[in-house]
Design an enzyme around this catalytic site. Structure first.
Site, PDB file in Angstrom:
ATOM      1  N   ARG A 103       0.867  -1.121  -0.138  1.00  0.00           N
ATOM      2  CA  ARG A 103      -0.190   0.256  -0.004  1.00  0.00           C
ATOM      3  C   ARG A 103       0.773   1.243   0.026  1.00  0.00           C
ATOM      4  NH1 ARG A 103      -2.814   2.148  -2.883  1.00  0.00           N
ATOM      5  NH2 ARG A 103      -3.966  -0.096  -2.809  1.00  0.00           N
ATOM      6  N   LYS A 138       1.707  25.041  -3.582  1.00  0.00           N
ATOM      7  CA  LYS A 138       0.414  24.591  -3.419  1.00  0.00           C
ATOM      8  C   LYS A 138       0.880  22.777  -3.105  1.00  0.00           C
ATOM      9  CE  LYS A 138      -2.075  28.340  -4.506  1.00  0.00           C
ATOM     10  NZ  LYS A 138      -3.545  29.000  -5.913  1.00  0.00           N
ATOM     11  N   LYS A 170       3.209  39.357  -3.110  1.00  0.00           N
ATOM     12  CA  LYS A 170       2.018  38.775  -2.853  1.00  0.00           C
ATOM     13  C   LYS A 170       1.045  39.953  -2.875  1.00  0.00           C
ATOM     14  CE  LYS A 170       0.452  35.262  -4.270  1.00  0.00           C
ATOM     15  NZ  LYS A 170       0.319  34.368  -5.587  1.00  0.00           N
ATOM     16  N   GLU A 199       3.197  40.088  -8.197  1.00  0.00           N
ATOM     17  CA  GLU A 199       1.964  39.601  -8.557  1.00  0.00           C
ATOM     18  C   GLU A 199       1.094  41.055  -8.859  1.00  0.00           C
ATOM     19  OE1 GLU A 199      -2.076  37.962  -7.313  1.00  0.00           O
ATOM     20  OE2 GLU A 199      -0.119  37.081  -6.006  1.00  0.00           O
ATOM     21  N   ASP A 220      -2.141  37.590 -13.021  1.00  0.00           N
ATOM     22  CA  ASP A 220      -3.021  37.278 -12.040  1.00  0.00           C
ATOM     23  C   ASP A 220      -4.644  37.227 -12.855  1.00  0.00           C
ATOM     24  OD1 ASP A 220      -3.904  34.830 -10.211  1.00  0.00           O
ATOM     25  OD2 ASP A 220      -4.215  37.076  -8.935  1.00  0.00           O
TER      26      ASP A 220
END
Length: 284
Positions: A103, A138, A170, A199, A220
């Protein structure tokens, strides 16, 4: 660029932690109860659906850390496209160890192959343009190195690995710093050895950024026409990166705008697994 495997020193602790999670304090009590200790088997890992393979090193380590007597013969390499039913690897050794490692090995191989598969789908969609598909931060906590490797196996590129790699300003950095120009000026004052990306959400913000000078701009949630205009404003003075809910269906139009990179978070955080099974073939 050839696909370079991750060093064992990176992969092994991740695999050991996964095995420890599965074995707990008592180990594999089912295999110990049902399978004689001297029994040996040969099994195969086979694809249940078409896709791109990644994670063979982790899968092999899962078996070998359980029992060093287990051997695995690979029939394809990471980065290879496989068809449904195709045998990926043959594994032989003590049956208890094969069942105990099954597994964990399949979890790594299925998850990482899923990432490679969706990355490849976007890479195919933008083939022939100047753009490359890139991942983001992410990622699953603790699995970033493996997941970013899987992106490379699928024909993608890696964005920064961590917060220390590069400065990426950002929208919240800009808001807290008091504006785009102030954020950029502070970033440039921090040192000269680190690349700076910022950004932007609008073309007016982009023009302001280009007046200050920057290494890369993250465009963005812009559509293809707006991106094409943005690429014209940048005019080769910085790397251009498009982001924001990009799919294999929309990627071609985004890439046609002339951007250098297309960054996609879901290829690591939401990629479905590639269905891979382990099948008994014979007693060894």
């Amino acid at each position: 660029m050839p696909l370079v495997s991750l060093p064992r020193v990176i992969v092994e602790p991740i695999v050991r932690n996964a095995l420890a999670e599965d074995l707990g304090l008592a180990g594999d009590i089912t295999s110990a109860a049902v399978i004689p200790g001297d029994h040996r088997s040969t099994v195969v890992m086979a694809a249940r659906q078409p896709g791109v393979i990644a994670g063979l090193d982790a899968a092999e380590l899962a078996f070998q850390l359980v029992d060093p007597a287990i051997t695995m013969t690979r029939h394809v390499n990471d980065g290879a496209a496989v068809e449904a039913g195709e045998v990926i690897a043959t594994i032989s050794g003590p049956s208890r160890g094969l069942l105990t490692g099954e597994r964990t090995a399949l979890n790594f191989l299925s998850h990482l192959s899923g990432i490679a598969t969706v990355t490849a789908s976007i890479a195919r969609a933008i083939a022939g343009t100047r753009a490359s598909v890139a991942c983001t931060r992410k990622t699953t906590p603790g699995l970033r190195a493996l997941e970013k490797y899987a992106v490379r196996a699928g024909g993608g590129m890696n964005h920064r690995f961590a917060l220390h790699d590069a400065i990426l300003i950002k929208d919240n950095h800009i808001a807290i710093a008091g504006g785009t120009r102030e954020a950029l000026r502070r970033a440039k004052a921090a040192g000269h050895m680190v690349k700076i990306e910022i950004e932007v959400d609008t073309l007016s913000q982009l023009r302001e950024v280009m007046e200050e000078g920057v290494d890369a701009v993250l465009l963005d949630n812009m559509g293809p026409e707006q991106l094409r205009e943005a690429v014209g404003i940048v005019a080769g003075r910085a790397i251009t990166e498009a982001s924001g809910r990009i799919t294999p269906e929309t990627a071609a139009a985004i890439a046609a705008s002339g951007v250098d990179l297309i960054s996609v978070g879901w290829i690591t955080h939401s990629a479905p697994i590639l269905d891979i099974g382990l099948d008994f073939r014979s007693e060894a």
